[in-house]
Design an enzyme around this catalytic site. Structure first.
Site, mmCIF file in Angstrom:
data_model
loop_
_atom_site.group_PDB
_atom_site.id
_atom_site.type_symbol
_atom_site.label_atom_id
_atom_site.label_comp_id
_atom_site.label_asym_id
_atom_site.label_seq_id
_atom_site.Cartn_x
_atom_site.Cartn_y
_atom_site.Cartn_z
ATOM 1 C CD GLU A 190 -32.743 -11.329 -56.418
ATOM 2 O OE1 GLU A 190 -33.345 -12.371 -56.087
ATOM 3 O OE2 GLU A 190 -31.503 -11.261 -56.555
ATOM 4 C CE1 TYR B 254 -29.754 -18.868 -53.665
ATOM 5 C CE2 TYR B 254 -31.534 -19.464 -52.174
ATOM 6 C CZ TYR B 254 -30.486 -18.624 -52.510
ATOM 7 O OH TYR B 254 -30.165 -17.564 -51.701
ATOM 8 C CE1 TYR C 97 -34.038 -14.648 -45.301
ATOM 9 C CE2 TYR C 97 -33.161 -15.909 -47.135
ATOM 10 C CZ TYR C 97 -33.728 -14.752 -46.646
ATOM 11 O OH TYR C 97 -33.988 -13.723 -47.508
#
Ligand code: 3EB
Length: 344
Positions: free
Chosen positions: A332, A151, A211
Site C-alpha cells: 500500500e 479491520y 464498498y
C-alpha cells in the site's frame, strides 16, 4: 519568486534528532516515529505518534516531521496531544485496548470510537472542524477476534464516531490509511484544518464509503485524497492506495503487479486533483513524498524497483513493514505534495 511554503515534511533518522537544539522544535507541529522509536529524543510538548512499523532500509527508526510557520499553540485535551498554527492542527493519541471495557462490541471498536470522539471534541472546541488526513495503526489488522476481522471492527468504531460527531460518513471525508503494526496500542495521528479541504475520489475505484457489504457491515470512512486549497500553495494528501479496481483486489500473490496497479490508481487520483487545483499547481508522481507499506520484507527489492520507476530517484520515500487491511493485499502506498520537503 520562491513561494514561502506554510507546511513542510522531513523524513530523517530518529538518531539525528539528538543534534538539534531546543529551538529547532519551536515550529514543529508534530512527529511520527516509525520503527523502533526512541521516546527520549522528542520534547514532551510535541505531539508524537510511535508506530511499530519496522523500517525496511536504512536506520531502524525514521521520523516523519511536520513543521509550519509559528507561532504555535500547544495543548493536551483528554488523551489528545496537539499543536496548532492559524490554519492547521496536528494531533496524536493512543488508546490501549486493555483500557476499554468489553461490551457487545469489540475492544478495538470501542478504542477506535473513543479515539475519534476525543478528536472531534477537540476539533469542535478549537475551531479546526475539518479533519484533513488521519493515520490509523493497530496490531493484528487481519486477525479474527470476537467473531469478526479486526479491520472491520475498526471501521465500525470509526464510522460510529463520525455519526456521533455529526459528521458526514460519505463525500466530505478525510484522506486516511489504516495499517497493521507489529504491536502497541491503537494509535491515531492527524491533521485538521479551519477551512474544509476538497475530497477527491478515483474514477477507477468504487468510493470506499460505498464498498459493498462483503467487505464488512460498516464501510470505511475516507476519501481517496484530500486537497487543502486554503493553504498556499495547496497541500494534497493521497490516502493509502493499493491494488484495488472497482472494489476488488487485483493481482493477488503478485507484488510487482500490485505495485503497478497502485501507481495507476495514484496517477488517476493525481489527475482528479489536478482538475480541482489552481493552474500551476504541481502534483506529478515525481513531485510527491511517499510512505510505502510492504507486507513481506522479502518483497522490498521488487517493490522499491517499481516505486523508483514511477517516482524517480529524488522523491523522498520511506519503506516500512506493515500489514495491509485486506489479507490479499501485499503493498500500500500513500503520498503527499504541495508542502515543502526539508532536507535532513
Ligand atoms: C482500500 O483502498 C485499501 O480504512 O482508512 C486504504 C486507505 C485502505 C485507507 C482506511 C483503507 C483505509 O480500501 C485500504
Amino acid at each position: 519568486m520562491e513561494v514561502v511554503r506554510g507546511l513542510s515534511l522531513a523524513f530523517m533518522p530518529a538518531a539525528s534528532l539528538r543534534a538539534y537544539p531546543e529551538q529547532w522544535w519551536d515550529d514543529v507541529l508534530g512527529i511520527a516515529i516509525l520503527g523502533d522509536g526512541d521516546a527520549g529524543l522528542v520534547p514532551p510538548a510535541i505531539p508524537t505518534a510511535r508506530i511499530a512499523t519496522p523500517v525496511l532500509e536504512g536506520p531502524q527508526s525514521m521520523c516523519e516531521i511536520w513543521r509550519t510557520r509559528g507561532p504555535l499553540e500547544t495543548g493536551l485535551r483528554g488523551r489528545v496531544r496537539y499543536r496548532c498554527s492559524d490554519t492547521m492542527l496536528f494531533g496524536a493519541l493512543e488508546i490501549g485496548e486493555g483500557a476499554v471495557p468489553v461490551g457487545g462490541a469489540s475492544r478495538l471498536q470501542h478504542a477506535t470510537e473513543a479515539a475519534y470522539r476525543e478528536v472531534f471534541g477537540l476539533l469542535d472546541e478549537k475551531g479546526y472542524r475539518a479533519l484533513f488526513r488521519a493515520w490509523n495503526y493497530f496490531p493484528g489488522i487481519n486477525d479474527e477476534a470476537d467473531g469478526s476481522e479486526r479491520y472491520r471492527q475498526f471501521n465500525a468504531g470509526r464510522q460510529e464516531a463520525f455519526r456521533a460527531g455529526g459528521r458526514s460518513t460519505t463525500g466530505h471525508v478525510p484522506a486516511a490509511c489504516a495499517l497493521g503494526t507489529a504491536g502497541g496500542p491503537f494509535t491515531l495521528y492527524f491533521l485538521a484544518l479551519r477551512e474544509a479541504p476538497v475530497a477527491i475520489e478515483n474514477p477507477r475505484q468504487v468510493c470506499a464509503y460505498h464498498y459493498p457489504q462483503q467487505y464488512g457491515p460498516r464501510s470505511p470512512t475516507f476519501a481517496r485524497a484530500s486537497l487543502a486549497l486554503s493553504e498556499a500553495p495547496p497541500v494534497l494528501f493521497v490516502s493509502g492506495t493499493a491494488s484495488i479496481v472497482g472494489h476488488r483486489t487485483l493481482h493477488p500473490a503478485d507484488v510487482v503487479a500490485q505495485t503497478e496497479e497502485s501507481f495507476r490508481n495514484i496517477a488517476a487520483v493525481l489527475a482528479e486533483a489536478g482538475r480541482v487545483a489552481p493552474d500551476g499547481t504541481r502534483f506529478g508522481l515525481r513531485d510527491l513524498s511517499y510512505k510505502v507499506y510492504v507486507r513481506h520484507p522479502a518483497d522490498l527489492g521488487a517493490v522499491r524497483a517499481g516505486v523508483r520507476e514511477h517516482v524517480g530517484s529524488e522523491a523522498p520515500v520511506v519503506f516500512v513493514q506493515a500489514d495491509v487491511c485486506r489479507a490479499d493485499l501485499l503493498v500500500e502506498i500513500e503520498a503527499s505534495g504541495g508542502h515543502a520537503v526539508e532536507e535532513a
